[in-house]
Structures are given as C-alpha cells and as structure tokens.
Design an enzyme around this catalytic site. Structure first.
Site, short mmCIF file in Angstrom:
data_model
loop_
_atom_site.label_atom_id
_atom_site.label_comp_id
_atom_site.label_asym_id
_atom_site.label_seq_id
_atom_site.Cartn_x
_atom_site.Cartn_y
_atom_site.Cartn_z
N SER A 1 0.84 -1.20 0.00
CA SER A 1 0.00 0.00 0.00
C SER A 1 0.88 1.25 0.00
O SER A 1 1.63 1.46 -0.96
CB SER A 1 -0.95 -0.05 1.20
OG SER A 1 -1.99 0.88 1.05
N ASP B 1 -10.16 -5.48 -3.19
CA ASP B 1 -9.54 -4.48 -2.33
C ASP B 1 -10.41 -3.23 -2.32
O ASP B 1 -10.67 -2.63 -3.37
CB ASP B 1 -8.15 -4.16 -2.92
CG ASP B 1 -7.30 -3.27 -2.03
OD1 ASP B 1 -7.85 -2.34 -1.42
OD2 ASP B 1 -6.09 -3.52 -1.97
N HIS C 1 -7.38 -6.01 0.94
CA HIS C 1 -6.19 -5.19 1.25
C HIS C 1 -5.46 -5.68 2.50
O HIS C 1 -4.50 -5.06 2.95
CB HIS C 1 -6.65 -3.74 1.46
CG HIS C 1 -5.58 -2.70 1.27
ND1 HIS C 1 -5.00 -2.46 0.05
CD2 HIS C 1 -4.98 -1.83 2.14
CE1 HIS C 1 -4.10 -1.49 0.17
NE2 HIS C 1 -4.06 -1.10 1.43
#
Lengths: 279, 279
Positions: free
Chosen positions: B148, B224, B257
């Site tokens: 991320s 995600d 995620h």
C-alpha cells in the site's frame, strides 16, 4: 439463532471469517473466527481443528500470526478459533491480565461472580462445534490445539472427552495448573478454595489417570520465560509415562513463548492432526 | 552509535530482532526490526529485503503477519522492516490516520512543520541500510518491497535508485499518488502546493519516464476496497507499457487489502527477489 458476520478475507484460496453470536452457555455475545480451506467451497464437509488461544488473546491472534492458513489450505482442514473468555460490559472482570476477560481458562466457573458467564469448557466442548457444524461445511471429525492457557484447555478437553477428539496438541501449555501461580489464581477464583474440584481441569492429573487415549503432541521452547514457574512440561511428561499415554513432547532450544515459536512449528502440528483426522 | 536491542525471538531457526536507534536523518529515535535467517549465524553475509509497511503500521505488522520468515529462512535472505514514520513526542502529527505519524509516505518533506523529521526517503535509502550493513552480517545486495503506502515507497525508491536495488515488488501499492486522495493529502502537506515537486515520488510517472530498469513484481487483490479510488494499478501498468519497463502485475480475484492477501502471495515475492539477489 442470532449470528452476524463481522468480516471475511480470502486467504490461500480459502476464507477467513469472523462472526458474533449470542451464546446461551456463556450468557453473552461471543466472537469466533473460522478458516475454511478451499476444499470446503465445494460443499463437501471438511474436518476441523479447534484452536484455543492464550491469556489476553482473542479470536484474531492465531489467525493473523500463526501462518496456519497455508497448511490448512493444503490439507483441507478448517480451523475454528473462539475468543478466550466471555465478553461484554456486564461480564465480571478483574484488573489483572490473568483473571477475568481474556483469561477464561476453559473451565466452568462455580463461584460468584464468575459462574454467570465463565463457562468456556462447555462452550468449546458443545456449543461452538454445534454452531460451526450447523453453519459451515465442517464435519464432526474434530481435533483440538492451543497455546499456553489454550494448550491447557486443549489438553483438558481432549483428556476428558476422548470420544470427541481425534488428536490433541499444544504449544507451551500450562501443564499442571493446580501447581503454578496462573492456575492457582484462576482456579481459586473460578472454582473456589476446595482444591479437590481443580483436578478435573489439570492436564497432568488427568493424563496420569487416563485410560482412554487421544494422540497428543506438545512442543515447548526452552527459552520460554514462563517455562519453570508456570508451564512445567516435565510434570505432563511424567504423567504420560505413568499411564502409558501416547504423548510426544518436544523441547526446542532458543524458542520463546511468542507466536514466532508457534509459526515455526505449526506445520508439524497440522500434519499431525491431519493424519488422525483422515482415519 | 546509540543502538538498543528491544527484543529477540527465534523464528524458523533464525532470529527476529527489534532495535531502537537515534536517526540523524529523522532527528528522532526510530525503531526497526530485522529477520536474520539461519544462514546469517555462520557470519557469512546474506542479502537483504527491505520491507516498507502501509498506513498506521510499525515495524511489527509484516514480521508478525506475513508468514515470511519460513521462506526467508529457506532462501537465506534477511528482512529489514523500518517503522512507517518518525516517532516521538516532539514529532509533528495530525489527528487523521493518513497524515503524520504512521504515514510518512517515504518522502523527504520540504514543508513546515513536517520537514524537521519527515525524511523517510533518505532514511530508507541511506541511513537504515548503512546501519544494518554495519551491525549485521547483511550484504549490500538489496531488494525492496512493501504494501500500500509501502508499495508506493518501494517502487519509488527502486525507480529512482536502480543501482541500489536488485529487484522491487509491491502488494496493492498506491500507484499514482499525485492522482488519489491519500497521495494528494500527504504530498500537499509534506511537499507543498507546487505539484511539480510531487512527480519525483510518483511510481507511475517515474516508471513512464524510466530508462534504467529494476525488475518489478506487483500483486493486487480485486476485492480491495481501496482499488479504484486510491491504488489505480492500471496507471502503473500503462506507464510500464510506455517505457517498456519489466513489470509483472497480477490481479487476484477475491483478495482484499489485508495481510491475509500478503501472506497468501509472499512466498512468490521472496522467490522473485531471491532469483535477482543471487545474481
């Protein structure tokens, strides 16, 4: 039945899911997690490993830190992880980390104020598997494992219910709780001063007297800070020798009480359980 | 050099260790973790993968949740995980989770009040490897990866320093920060309103202009929640196509995620890096 899905994550081709539900046994809303391996997606039932965590843990620690999903996905085993105590604002608690919430010790409390909610033994033995087996493609082929307080719980549940579990394993279990500070404090509070009632929750006493056997695997780190005062695996070993119990107990140089130890050896545990669940 | 060991756990035959040290670059005391595989115990130098975590994380998330030690132990790779921002009472912060502490974005801030401490780009590029290579049997064969915000950081560091890294990978990176809410907010604060200076920290812009290549692997979950608004991997893909960049970008149905996604694919990433580190 009041069951709510709290979350869902794909993991190694299977699914990690968290639920809350009202527990009749514990008189409160409880949380648990389940890992369903890819094999469960076909609708075929898969066997289940129940995992009991240690002091201060929730349903999350094992799922996040043990690295078990990879192997469970390969072997086609579900993993079911309850919380470590009843929860909620009206549940009795203590300011210490080793009593009350997060420290249910997998017993049925008989003493006020604990006896209203603290019945984790019955919850893990009956209510949770009934719920899991009704909700998910999970069979009644069960094994059980745990860490520290949860290792104690897994051993006690298997030792007292040999017909319910195919195999049992533990990491760094509290092996003789009637004889260590954590156990004396918790059992004194939950079960009262009469220590005679404590014996039914003591793995070493139960193993010494055992006549029905569930294959057992225990791993213990030799650099575990709690080894000598709280865990005492040598007493479990002596008990197994006495009754001829099928216990394999391994000591590992340099490993401590953390999840890094569990992660390092969880594959061996899952393969051990898979061998017994497949029979 | 003021370095303090905070903890040490044996893991898969190697050692997970945490340290604090005073960072001259960041003007504060920082924490990092290192996993040293068993191969490092002989004193031989092992190559190193630098791992950059995402928003709100510390040095602990990857070490505890990714299940990477097992593979690093097999491959003989050290893993070095810094914190995600400068820390301490006198370090500027923001009440939001996506700015300030835990959200350093791996840039060198130029704007007050951030510029005094927020220089994570220089810290990860220079100070941390210098420290690691002087303290541990870790070689200057380096790869870099992250998740991320950390995936953004890993890509930017490798794209701007092709001579420093053998390979780069990312899970769910913020691929085009100049063009998403997380990036605009952080870059606006740390780098100021003049968006021209933002480009040197944007993986898609850098990759589109690249002439020196570091082999790159990116994995992205299709479930995600941040995919469309914040991550935008399609822009990275388009940039690679433009410059002929050696990018392998894979999409995975159903994955989100979380660290369950990282754990599911970290083995592939470590083997990818090992292949380039061995050259």
């Amino acid at each position: 039945m009041n069951v709510e899905n709290l979350g869902c994550n794909k993991s190694f081709g299977g699914w990690h899911k968290q639920y809350s539900h009202y527990s009749e046994v514990l008189n409160c809303t409880m949380r648990f997690a389940i890992y369903l391996p890819p094999q469960a997606s076909s609708g075929d039932k898969v066997p289940a490993l129940y995992w009991l965590s240690g002091l201060t843990c929730t349903d999350e620690n094992f799922m996040q830190k043990a690295g078990a999903h990879r192997i469970a996905a390969e072997l086609g085993i579900a993993i079911i992880a309850p919380d470590t105590s009843p929860r909620g604002d009206d549940v009795a608690d203590d300011e210490d980390y080793d009593l009350g919430k997060g420290a249910g010790f997998y017993v049925n409390a008989t003493q006020a104020p604990w006896s209203r909610h603290y019945r984790m033994y019955d919850y893990v033995l009956n209510e949770l598997p009934e719920l899991a087996e009704s909700m998910f493609p999970v069979s009644d082929q069960r094994s059980i494992s745990g860490h520290s307080m949860g290792g104690h719980g897994a051993l006690v549940l298997a030792l007292r219910n040999s017909e319910r579990y195919r195999s049992v394993s533990a990491f760094s279990p509290i092996s003789n709780p009637v004889n260590c500070p954590w156990g004396k404090k918790a059992f004194g509070a939950y079960l009262g001063k009469d220590t005679a009632s404590w014996a039914e929750y003591d793995a070493s006493i139960l193993m010494r007297e055992a006549t029905a056997f569930v294959p057992a695997l225990v791993d213990q780190g030799e650099a575990d800070d709690f080894l000598e005062e709280q865990l005492k695996p040598e007493l479990l070993e002596a008990a197994a020798k006495r009754s001829g119990y099928p216990l394999e107990l391994n000591r590992h140089e340099g490993f401590d009480h953390s999840y890094y130890f569990i992660a390092s050896f969880i594959e061996r545990h899952l393969r051990f359980h898979a061998g017994h669940l497949a029979r």
